[in-house]
Enzyme design. Structure first.
Site, PDB file in Angstrom:
ATOM      1  CG  HIS A 115       3.356  -3.984   3.860  1.00 43.13           C
ATOM      2  ND1 HIS A 115       3.143  -5.702   4.045  1.00 43.13           N
ATOM      3  CD2 HIS A 115       3.292  -3.284   4.856  1.00 43.13           C
ATOM      4  CE1 HIS A 115       3.028  -5.463   5.400  1.00 43.13           C
ATOM      5  NE2 HIS A 115       3.719  -4.061   6.001  1.00 43.13           N
ATOM      6  NE  ARG A 125       0.688   6.218   4.917  1.00 43.70           N
ATOM      7  CZ  ARG A 125       0.483   5.123   5.080  1.00 43.70           C
ATOM      8  NH1 ARG A 125       1.871   5.501   6.839  1.00 43.70           N
ATOM      9  NH2 ARG A 125       0.119   4.420   5.156  1.00 43.70           N
ATOM     10  CG  HIS A 162       8.064  -4.742   5.933  1.00 40.91           C
ATOM     11  ND1 HIS A 162       7.570  -3.018   5.792  1.00 40.91           N
ATOM     12  CD2 HIS A 162       7.284  -5.403   7.135  1.00 40.91           C
ATOM     13  CE1 HIS A 162       6.526  -3.294   6.265  1.00 40.91           C
ATOM     14  NE2 HIS A 162       6.725  -3.762   7.357  1.00 40.91           N
ATOM     15  CG  ASP A 185       3.288  -6.980   8.534  1.00 39.72           C
ATOM     16  OD1 ASP A 185       4.554  -5.786   8.807  1.00 39.72           O
ATOM     17  OD2 ASP A 185       1.789  -6.032   8.561  1.00 39.72           O
TER      18      ASP A 185
END
Length: 181
Positions: free
Chosen positions: A117, A127, A61, A63
């Protein structure tokens, strides 16, 4: 977290001003439209995944904001696309990652590009990341500093609504192509 949010909020304002210096636009655009009440901080946890090749932590996607400031841990998983290929961003817990968002791309008339990204999962280790999203109010009209503009004028609210509708209808974000002139 409050100290981190304040620090990255100030950094986002300054970065936006630096990036916008080459444009002949109002220098106070970001200060007027990207207030503490319209920006937000998101803390992300990605648990270990036994089938990382089949599950994304975050789908590919861009942002939808002006800028995103990201702090990630040492685990890794963030990837960026360049020339059609995915590249891992080497994790550095001492560094921040700055992504241009869709609104900055539209505002700059494609001089700056929003970064596609994704996050891939790790089979053994969880994570963590913290992302600050530098956003205007929903009423803010996004219009290019240059004519002819590549994009028609739109409000942040219109953009967010269109993104949500596209995700519901198609399963993914279409984004800025919906607002081309």
């Amino acid at each position: 977290m409050e100290q981190f949010a304040t620090t990255v909020a100030n950094l986002a304002q300054r970065l936006a001003e630096i990036l916008a210096e080459k444009f002949d636009c109002k220098s106070d655009f970001f200060k007027q439209n990207c207030l503490a009440s319209t920006c937000y901080l998101r803390m992300n946890r990605y648990p270990p995944c036994p089938i990382p090749s089949e599950v994304f932590g975050l789908m590919p996607h861009t942002d939808s904001d002006f800028l995103t400031i990201l702090h990630q841990d040492e685990v890794g998983g963030l990837q960026l696309v360049k020339d059609g290929k995915w590249f891992a961003v080497k994790p550095n817990p001492e560094a921040l990652i700055i992504n241009i968002g869709d609104l900055f791309q539209a505002w700059s008339n494609d001089i700056y590009k929003s970064v596609q990204h994704r996050v891939v999962t790790n089979p053994r280790v969880e994570r963590f990341s913290t992302a600050y999203f530098f956003c205007p109010s929903y009423d803010t009209v996004i219009t290019s500093c240059y004519e002819p503009s590549v994009y028609k004028k739109f409000s942040f609210k219109e953009y967010r609504q269109q993104v949500q509708e596209d995700v519901q209808k198609f399963g993914h974000k279409i984004g800025l192509p919906r607002f081309l002139v």
